[in-house]
Design a protein around this motif. Structure first.
Motif, PDB file in Angstrom:
ATOM      1  N   ALA A 403     -55.691  20.997  27.932  1.00  0.00           N
ATOM      2  CA  ALA A 403     -54.449  20.670  28.654  1.00  0.00           C
ATOM      3  C   ALA A 403     -53.339  21.623  28.231  1.00  0.00           C
ATOM      4  CB  ALA A 403     -54.058  19.222  28.385  1.00  0.00           C
ATOM      5  N   ILE A 404     -53.294  21.949  26.927  1.00  0.00           N
ATOM      6  CA  ILE A 404     -52.301  22.916  26.456  1.00  0.00           C
ATOM      7  C   ILE A 404     -52.584  24.287  27.044  1.00  0.00           C
ATOM      8  CG2 ILE A 404     -51.468  24.118  24.401  1.00  0.00           C
ATOM      9  CD1 ILE A 404     -51.868  21.524  22.847  1.00  0.00           C
ATOM     10  N   VAL A 405     -53.865  24.685  27.079  1.00  0.00           N
ATOM     11  CA  VAL A 405     -54.228  25.980  27.654  1.00  0.00           C
ATOM     12  C   VAL A 405     -53.769  26.069  29.108  1.00  0.00           C
ATOM     13  CG1 VAL A 405     -56.181  27.417  28.360  1.00  0.00           C
ATOM     14  CG2 VAL A 405     -56.155  26.376  26.089  1.00  0.00           C
ATOM     15  N   LYS A 406     -54.004  25.022  29.881  1.00  0.00           N
ATOM     16  CA  LYS A 406     -53.609  25.032  31.290  1.00  0.00           C
ATOM     17  C   LYS A 406     -52.093  25.084  31.436  1.00  0.00           C
ATOM     18  CE  LYS A 406     -54.059  22.444  35.598  1.00  0.00           C
ATOM     19  NZ  LYS A 406     -54.568  21.205  36.239  1.00  0.00           N
ATOM     20  N   SER A 407     -51.362  24.294  30.628  1.00  0.00           N
ATOM     21  CA  SER A 407     -49.907  24.260  30.722  1.00  0.00           C
ATOM     22  C   SER A 407     -49.293  25.612  30.380  1.00  0.00           C
ATOM     23  CB  SER A 407     -49.354  23.171  29.789  1.00  0.00           C
ATOM     24  OG  SER A 407     -47.948  23.111  29.864  1.00  0.00           O
ATOM     25  N   VAL A 408     -49.783  26.247  29.297  1.00  0.00           N
ATOM     26  CA  VAL A 408     -49.265  27.563  28.915  1.00  0.00           C
ATOM     27  C   VAL A 408     -49.597  28.595  29.981  1.00  0.00           C
ATOM     28  CG1 VAL A 408     -49.420  29.420  27.212  1.00  0.00           C
ATOM     29  CG2 VAL A 408     -49.354  27.037  26.464  1.00  0.00           C
ATOM     30  N   ALA A 409     -50.812  28.524  30.538  1.00  0.00           N
ATOM     31  CA  ALA A 409     -51.209  29.485  31.568  1.00  0.00           C
ATOM     32  C   ALA A 409     -50.328  29.343  32.812  1.00  0.00           C
ATOM     33  CB  ALA A 409     -52.683  29.284  31.921  1.00  0.00           C
ATOM     34  N   GLU A 410     -50.067  28.121  33.234  1.00  0.00           N
ATOM     35  CA  GLU A 410     -49.222  27.915  34.416  1.00  0.00           C
ATOM     36  C   GLU A 410     -47.808  28.420  34.164  1.00  0.00           C
ATOM     37  OE1 GLU A 410     -49.500  23.784  35.221  1.00  0.00           O
ATOM     38  OE2 GLU A 410     -51.385  23.963  36.358  1.00  0.00           O
ATOM     39  N   ARG A 411     -47.302  28.235  32.954  1.00  0.00           N
ATOM     40  CA  ARG A 411     -45.968  28.736  32.631  1.00  0.00           C
ATOM     41  C   ARG A 411     -45.906  30.252  32.732  1.00  0.00           C
ATOM     42  NH1 ARG A 411     -43.314  28.593  26.602  1.00  0.00           N
ATOM     43  NH2 ARG A 411     -41.503  29.908  27.078  1.00  0.00           N
ATOM     44  N   HIS A 412     -47.000  30.942  32.429  1.00  0.00           N
ATOM     45  CA  HIS A 412     -47.031  32.405  32.457  1.00  0.00           C
ATOM     46  C   HIS A 412     -47.584  32.961  33.770  1.00  0.00           C
ATOM     47  CE1 HIS A 412     -46.581  31.659  28.145  1.00  0.00           C
ATOM     48  NE2 HIS A 412     -46.186  32.915  28.015  1.00  0.00           N
ATOM     49  N   GLY A 413     -47.820  32.086  34.748  1.00  0.00           N
ATOM     50  CA  GLY A 413     -48.360  32.550  36.020  1.00  0.00           C
ATOM     51  C   GLY A 413     -49.795  33.015  35.929  1.00  0.00           C
ATOM     52  N   ALA A 414     -50.547  32.498  34.950  1.00  0.00           N
ATOM     53  CA  ALA A 414     -51.938  32.917  34.742  1.00  0.00           C
ATOM     54  C   ALA A 414     -52.884  31.902  35.374  1.00  0.00           C
ATOM     55  CB  ALA A 414     -52.230  33.060  33.257  1.00  0.00           C
TER      56      ALA A 414
END
Length: 436
Positions: A403-414
């Protein structure tokens, strides 16, 4: 003057006043010209009407003089002898100029019209001052209704502005009267085209706020539920430590208590990390970051756990890979990927992280030789507190890593994708847009 109603009303009234002044000036000028033409017409008609009159006896020339008349009629014979005058006047013109003329006599200007008929010359004269006064009065009477209408038009405009802005005031009142928990959409039926987009945007905002509050409430409920278990375990372990009589039991209870504290600390740390990267949280500005260096630090943090389990960690990066991001958040993303790979792979497994540039993207790939995840369950791993099965690794985990991986990725447009690894386990690929 921040009120739209006041600005609109003042603008309309000033426009109306300016238009009234312009129209009034034009009307006044046209009325003056028309009055001037009418007076000239009267002079001409009066002079022409006297052409066929009979001879006036010299002793009766001034018998019909009337000092109250504005017009002065004079008649001469062709040899210049005055045979008629409507009234005696010291400043009357002494000679006639045929046609229309402005004649100045003793400082006073006369408007005259003269015509020659048979054996006489007829002249009709009128003081210019009287003509101008009469013309100005007529012109003013034509403009006066417009001036009197101005206050009424201002009142009507004020009413029209109030009626026109009523939908906006109603929307404002509806928003003001709402409580903090009232997130239902505003009524959008029958709104003007200018107000409807504003209400639509407000409704979209309310919908997003409602979804964010629902997610926050669910997150708090899940976090409270997840924290209850380790805290309960800590209480039991403290009780066991108190009851332990011999040193061996006390040492075992102390070790269990230390592991419980570590699990609780890790859960709290994961919750804080997830909260920092949630949409709407206050976040550090993005700046150029070397993704390879962030992954290298994450693998170093996971080194003790990998050494404990006999897992081999490896990183392949040809050189610096620049992305636009938050270094701390990217390190948390890489650390969770490495930690999950180490925890869920069997002891002695292999974990390989690769960082490379691929076209316009920077790609992070993490492979492991663990059991992997079935395709049907791969989307669920991004749910908070979800664990695939009750294994020793899943029990020790928090269920928040992906969940953290997804949240950080969405914040960076990844974009994050899961697949099968050439090592036999799971492959996690995170594709970032490269920094300019």
């Amino acid at each position: 003057m921040n009120s739209i109603r006041t600005r609109l009303l003042v603008s309309l009234v000033l426009t109306l006043l300016l238009a009234a002044l312009v129209l009034g000036g034009i009307t006044y000028r046209n009325a003056l010209q028309e009055a001037e033409g009418l007076f000239d017409y009267q002079l001409r008609q009066m002079a022409l009407s006297l052409r066929d009159q009979g001879e006036i006896a010299p002793d009766q020339a001034n018998a019909f003089a009337d000092a109250g008349l504005d017009f002065v009629v004079q008649i001469w014979t062709v040899d210049g002898r005055a045979i008629y005058s409507t009234r005696a006047h010291a400043a009357l013109p002494a000679r006639a100029v045929l046609g229309f003329a402005d004649v100045a006599v003793q400082g006073q200007t006369w408007r005259t019209f003269s015509v020659a008929a048979r054996d006489r010359v007829i002249q009709v004269a009128q003081p210019r001052q009287i003509r101008e006064r009469l013309a100005a009065g007529a012109a003013l009477r034509s403009v006066l209704p417009l001036l009197l209408m101005l206050p009424l038009l201002a009142v009507v405009m004020s009413w029209l502005v109030a009626v026109t802005l009523r939908p906006l005031r109603q929307v404002s009142q509806q928003v003001t009267e709402r409580g903090a928990e009232a997130l239902s959409p505003l009524p959008a039926e029958g709104l003007p085209d200018e107000v409807a987009p504003l209400v639509g945007s407000l409704n979209a905002l309310l919908q997003r706020l409602s979804a964010a509050f629902d997610a926050q409430r669910a997150f708090v409920a899940d976090a409270a539920h997840e924290l209850r278990s380790p805290l309960t375990a800590l209480k039991l372990q403290v009780q066991m430590l108190r009851r332990a009589a011999d040193p061996a039991d006390r040492a075992a209870a102390t070790e269990a208590l230390a592991q419980g504290v570590e699990r609780a600390s890790r859960l709290v740390e994961q919750l804080l990390t997830l909260a920092r990267n949630e949409p709407g949280a206050r976040q550090a500005p993005l700046q150029p970051v070397d993704l390879a260096e962030a992954v290298r630090q994450a693998l170093a943090d996971a080194g003790p756990l990998a050494a404990e389990r006999g897992t081999t960690l490896a990183l392949e990066a040809a050189g610096p890979v620049q992305v636009q991001g938050d270094a701390i958040a990217l390190a948390a993303l890489a650390r969770n990927l490495a930690d999950n790979a180490v925890r869920y792979a069997p002891p002695g497994a292999r974990v390989l992280a690769q960082v490379a540039n691929e076209g316009d993207a920077a790609v992070l790939t993490v492979d492991d030789s663990g059991p992997g995840i079935p395709s049907a369950e791969r989307e669920r791993v991004f749910d908070r507190f979800w664990r695939r099965e009750a294994t020793a690794a899943s029990t020790a985990g928090t269920g928040l890593g992906m969940a953290i991986v997804k949240s950080v990725a969405e914040r960076h447009g990844a974009q994050v994708s899961l697949g099968d690894s050439p090592l036999g386990g799971l492959r996690v690929t995170v594709r970032f847009p490269r920094a300019a």
